[in-house]
Design a protein around this motif. Structure first.
Motif, PDB file in Angstrom:
ATOM      1  N   ASP A   1      86.628  32.691  34.519  1.00 12.85           N
ATOM      2  CA  ASP A   1      87.852  33.699  34.248  1.00 12.85           C
ATOM      3  C   ASP A   1      88.832  33.394  33.277  1.00 12.85           C
ATOM      4  OD1 ASP A   1      86.746  34.978  36.643  1.00 12.85           O
ATOM      5  OD2 ASP A   1      88.554  33.943  37.879  1.00 12.85           O
ATOM      6  N   ASN A   2      88.769  31.881  32.880  1.00 18.02           N
ATOM      7  CA  ASN A   2      89.789  31.605  31.632  1.00 18.02           C
ATOM      8  C   ASN A   2      89.150  30.891  30.762  1.00 18.02           C
ATOM      9  OD1 ASN A   2      91.806  30.699  30.290  1.00 18.02           O
ATOM     10  ND2 ASN A   2      92.950  29.783  32.088  1.00 18.02           N
ATOM     11  N   PRO A   3      89.141  31.394  29.541  1.00 14.76           N
ATOM     12  CA  PRO A   3      88.372  30.546  28.504  1.00 14.76           C
ATOM     13  C   PRO A   3      89.131  29.094  28.075  1.00 14.76           C
ATOM     14  CG  PRO A   3      89.722  32.501  27.527  1.00 14.76           C
ATOM     15  CD  PRO A   3      89.476  32.578  28.918  1.00 14.76           C
ATOM     16  N   ASP A   4      90.302  29.198  28.451  1.00 13.08           N
ATOM     17  CA  ASP A   4      90.943  27.749  28.408  1.00 13.08           C
ATOM     18  C   ASP A   4      90.851  26.737  29.564  1.00 13.08           C
ATOM     19  OD1 ASP A   4      92.015  28.468  25.714  1.00 13.08           O
ATOM     20  OD2 ASP A   4      93.727  29.538  26.652  1.00 13.08           O
ATOM     21  N   ALA A   5      89.937  27.063  30.336  1.00  8.87           N
ATOM     22  CA  ALA A   5      90.097  26.339  31.779  1.00  8.87           C
ATOM     23  C   ALA A   5      89.734  24.899  31.510  1.00  8.87           C
ATOM     24  CB  ALA A   5      89.131  27.154  32.737  1.00  8.87           C
ATOM     25  N   LEU A   6      88.407  24.884  30.595  1.00  8.23           N
ATOM     26  CA  LEU A   6      88.063  23.477  30.712  1.00  8.23           C
ATOM     27  C   LEU A   6      89.045  22.460  29.925  1.00  8.23           C
ATOM     28  CD1 LEU A   6      85.880  21.351  31.114  1.00  8.23           C
ATOM     29  CD2 LEU A   6      84.893  22.245  28.834  1.00  8.23           C
ATOM     30  N   ILE A   7      89.696  22.913  28.975  1.00  7.20           N
ATOM     31  CA  ILE A   7      90.875  22.023  28.423  1.00  7.20           C
ATOM     32  C   ILE A   7      91.855  21.736  29.547  1.00  7.20           C
ATOM     33  CG2 ILE A   7      92.064  23.845  27.483  1.00  7.20           C
ATOM     34  CD1 ILE A   7      92.817  21.882  25.078  1.00  7.20           C
ATOM     35  N   GLN A   8      92.151  22.704  30.328  1.00 11.74           N
ATOM     36  CA  GLN A   8      93.208  22.652  31.335  1.00 11.74           C
ATOM     37  C   GLN A   8      92.930  21.645  32.421  1.00 11.74           C
ATOM     38  OE1 GLN A   8      93.832  26.497  32.813  1.00 11.74           O
ATOM     39  NE2 GLN A   8      95.053  27.265  30.988  1.00 11.74           N
ATOM     40  N   ILE A   9      91.614  21.619  32.635  1.00  7.91           N
ATOM     41  CA  ILE A   9      90.939  20.877  33.779  1.00  7.91           C
ATOM     42  C   ILE A   9      90.849  19.354  33.255  1.00  7.91           C
ATOM     43  CG2 ILE A   9      88.800  20.302  35.002  1.00  7.91           C
ATOM     44  CD1 ILE A   9      88.304  23.422  35.331  1.00  7.91           C
ATOM     45  N   ALA A  10      90.486  19.330  31.918  1.00  4.09           N
ATOM     46  CA  ALA A  10      90.687  18.148  31.295  1.00  4.09           C
ATOM     47  C   ALA A  10      91.913  17.339  31.354  1.00  4.09           C
ATOM     48  CB  ALA A  10      89.944  17.926  29.932  1.00  4.09           C
ATOM     49  N   ARG A  11      92.930  18.045  31.183  1.00  2.00           N
ATOM     50  CA  ARG A  11      94.358  17.453  31.168  1.00  2.00           C
ATOM     51  C   ARG A  11      94.668  17.305  32.461  1.00  2.00           C
ATOM     52  NH1 ARG A  11      96.265  22.034  26.880  1.00  2.00           N
ATOM     53  NH2 ARG A  11      96.288  20.916  24.945  1.00  2.00           N
ATOM     54  N   GLU A  12      94.350  18.045  33.497  1.00  3.05           N
ATOM     55  CA  GLU A  12      94.599  17.655  35.005  1.00  3.05           C
ATOM     56  C   GLU A  12      94.049  16.389  35.465  1.00  3.05           C
ATOM     57  OE1 GLU A  12      93.398  21.011  37.126  1.00  3.05           O
ATOM     58  OE2 GLU A  12      94.549  22.360  36.079  1.00  3.05           O
ATOM     59  N   LEU A  13      92.500  16.239  34.796  1.00  8.19           N
ATOM     60  CA  LEU A  13      91.928  14.908  35.251  1.00  8.19           C
ATOM     61  C   LEU A  13      92.377  13.797  34.354  1.00  8.19           C
ATOM     62  CD1 LEU A  13      88.303  16.400  35.002  1.00  8.19           C
ATOM     63  CD2 LEU A  13      89.519  15.216  37.289  1.00  8.19           C
ATOM     64  N   SER A  14      92.959  14.111  33.392  1.00  6.99           N
ATOM     65  CA  SER A  14      93.414  12.937  32.516  1.00  6.99           C
ATOM     66  C   SER A  14      94.882  12.245  32.790  1.00  6.99           C
ATOM     67  CB  SER A  14      93.550  13.374  31.116  1.00  6.99           C
ATOM     68  OG  SER A  14      94.636  14.262  30.663  1.00  6.99           O
TER      69      SER A  14
END
Length: 578
Positions: free
Chosen positions: A256-269
């Motif tokens: 749903d969100n083209p920026d989802a992966l970078i957001q997830i990476a930030r959450e994990l980091s």
């Protein structure tokens, strides 16, 4: 981490165990605390053999120096063995005024005036000062030779011969502060069998994980549905961090969100101490060209592209077969993605000295030997192999087969007789496959063997090298599963359980099997067009599924005619759409 041998008296056994537990907590994972029957009058032969082997494979000996240990004949024997083997000995004085006659002139670590916590801290510091602990832990219950399986993080301690490549890969990351204008993408090219996966999993990843700055997402193999597989791996990473986000929720975010992966990476980091960098390793990246539909591949790569900008915590390392290098030109999705900027490494064939290290160093660590001149023979046969592409997989399989033979006969030496028995480097896979074939033939399964194995083969086009194809075990008949199990026992196929999907898969352990076993190789050559057609239909079907089964994505015309002919020929075969 380092392997430590504790020499101590029986009276000090509890002290040794407590100290060992604390050292484990500090990262010294492989510990051997000597134990022997106090009532015996002299060391028995079995005891001496075991102690000698443990001292030989350890990185250092810690001698707990007390009045009892200095008077112990057992400790005397252990120290004499350690000195004879040239091992580094750390005399740790626990009682005032005690000395050992074999350690005159050796610097002692005096812990007599320190509290328990200070004792541990002092010992750890002394070990680190001596560079003990700079190696990687290796569980000695594992084989030092994985065979056709790739090396993993658990094998980092026995992974040798690629230091220059590892250093170069590490150099792409450091110093991270200078990468502001770079895309966080590293592509590792190499032929099938060159060791790309092992280099990254057992070489690079254990080294960067030693620092708190890195969090590593589980290895991703794209398969036919790379977004689904990425979502599952990210959900696993969340679970390992104690965060609650399942694969279904993660997939929805990615779609749903083209920026989802970078957001997830930030959450994990996120870390309470400092922000971490996140590493995603995409293995067998050629599957984005051979198994995934074009639409899904494009969407997947778009997601990655957004997530590896200079300000992102996410870094991606891709392993890609070198024959696909020309496929990463700007006229296709993979070419567009990689062509925007990357660091790259080409994994080249090993030289003689590297091959020698890959054979000899794991053996030394495991406490085993090779018969005189056998290592020379293995190196020559590997370098001189007419099958250059599969030279390393053939050697790896040969070493595993010989190691298993040695263990079966309770020996500590690999011999020329073992080498002859497995069919030498050039014939090890061929011979083992023939044994599996013969076993199945005696069970009346001869006619099912090649058709079953052909289900595990894919082609990108009619002229490409054959590639692995994963198949659901549930789609195989009982007889076909019996074929798979027999080849799994031969370490030529492997099965895997997907916890998320609750599905079992089968695939070849290494694609060398598809090139080295003549009956299978010949069958592949005979049916190249049909194998390619099956792969193409699967890719088109995945695109159709990805577009919610839109009518405009249905095949028609010549493609439909070819698909119908394939269906007539392959009655009983099935498409694998993950």
């Amino acid at each position: 981490m380092a392997s430590l041998f504790f020499s101590h008296s029986g009276q000090d056994k509890e002290v040794a165990k407590d100290l060992g537990e604390q050292l484990k907590y500090e990262g010294f994972e492989s510990l051997y605390i000597s134990s022997y029957p106090e009532h015996s009058t002299a060391p028995g032969e079995q005891w001496k053999e075991d102690i000698y082997r443990q001292i030989k494979i350890c990185d250092a000996v810690i001698f707990l120096m007390t009045k009892a240990s200095c008077e112990s004949k057992w400790c005397f024997a252990e120290l004499a063995m350690a000195q004879g083997l040239g091992k580094l000995i750390f005399p740790v004085r626990l009682e005032v005024g005690v000395n050992h006659e074999l350690l005159t002139g050796t610097m002692r670590i005096d812990l007599t005036s320190l509290c328990y916590k200070q004792r541990v801290e002092r010992l750890v510091q002394e070990l680190k000062n001596a560079k003990i602990g700079t190696t990687f832990f290796w569980d000695r219950q594992r084989s030092p030779y994985p065979g056709l399986e790739y090396f993993t993080e658990k094998d980092a301690g026995v992974f040798f011969s690629r230091k220059d490549d590892i250093d170069k890969l590490e150099g792409f990351f450091a110093p991270l502060s200078t990468t502001k204008n770079d895309r966080h993408l590293i592509v590792v090219f190499g032929a099938s069998g060159s060791g790309k996966s092992s280099l990254i999993l057992a070489g690079l990843i254990p080294r960067i994980k030693r620092t708190l700055e890195w969090l590593v997402i589980p290895r991703l193999v794209p398969g036919g549905q790379p977004l689904n597989n990425l979502a599952q791996n990210l959900a696993t990473a969340f679970a390992e961090r104690g965060l609650n986000q399942n694969s279904t929720e993660t997939l929805a975010r990615l779609q749903d969100n083209p920026d989802a992966l970078i957001q997830i990476a930030r959450e994990l980091s996120f870390n309470t101490q400092k922000q971490q960098f996140v590493l995603l390793f995409i293995d067998q990246a050629e599957e984005l060209l051979t198994r995934s539909g074009k639409e899904e591949t494009q969407n997947f790569l778009n997601l990655l592209d957004t997530a590896i900008a200079s300000e992102s915590p996410l870094w991606i390392v891709m392993a890609l077969r070198s024959e696909f290098y020309l496929s990463v030109q700007p006229d296709n999705p993979m070419g567009n993605f990689i062509g925007k900027g990357r660091s790259e490494l080409f994994v080249l064939p090993m030289g003689k000295q590297q091959i020698r290290e890959a054979i000899a160093k794991p053996a030394e660590l495991a406490g085993i030997t090779f018969e005189e001149k056998l290592i020379d023979q293995l190196v020559d046969d590997t370098v001189g192999s007419a099958k250059a592409t599969d030279a390393l997989p053939l050697l790896a399989y040969s070493l595993r087969q010989m190691y298993d033979l040695m263990l079966q006969e309770h020996r500590n030496q690999i011999t020329f007789r073992d080498y002859q028995a497995i069919g030498k480097v050039g014939g090890a896979i061929q011979k083992r496959a023939e044994l599996a074939f013969e076993k199945l033939r005696r069970q009346g399964k001869e006619l099912q063997i090649l058709p079953t194995l052909m289900k595990l083969v894919a082609l990108e086009d009619e002229n490409s090298e054959p590639m692995r194809r994963r198949v659901h075990l549930s789609e195989l008949s009982d007889g076909e599963r019996q074929v798979v199990q027999t080849f799994v026992e031969a370490r030529l196929l492997k099965t895997d359980w997907n916890k998320t999907e609750k599905t079992a898969w089968a695939e070849v352990t290494h694609e060398a099997l598809l090139r080295e076993w003549e009956p299978l190789q010949e069958k592949i050559e005979q049916q190249r067009q049909k194998l390619y057609m099956r792969s193409e239909i699967e890719r088109l079907a995945r695109d159709w599924q990805h577009k919610s089964k839109t009518a405009s994505y249905l095949i028609s015309g010549d493609r439909l005619e070819k698909a119908l002919r394939w269906q007539e020929f392959y009655v009983g075969d099935s498409l694998v759409l993950d």
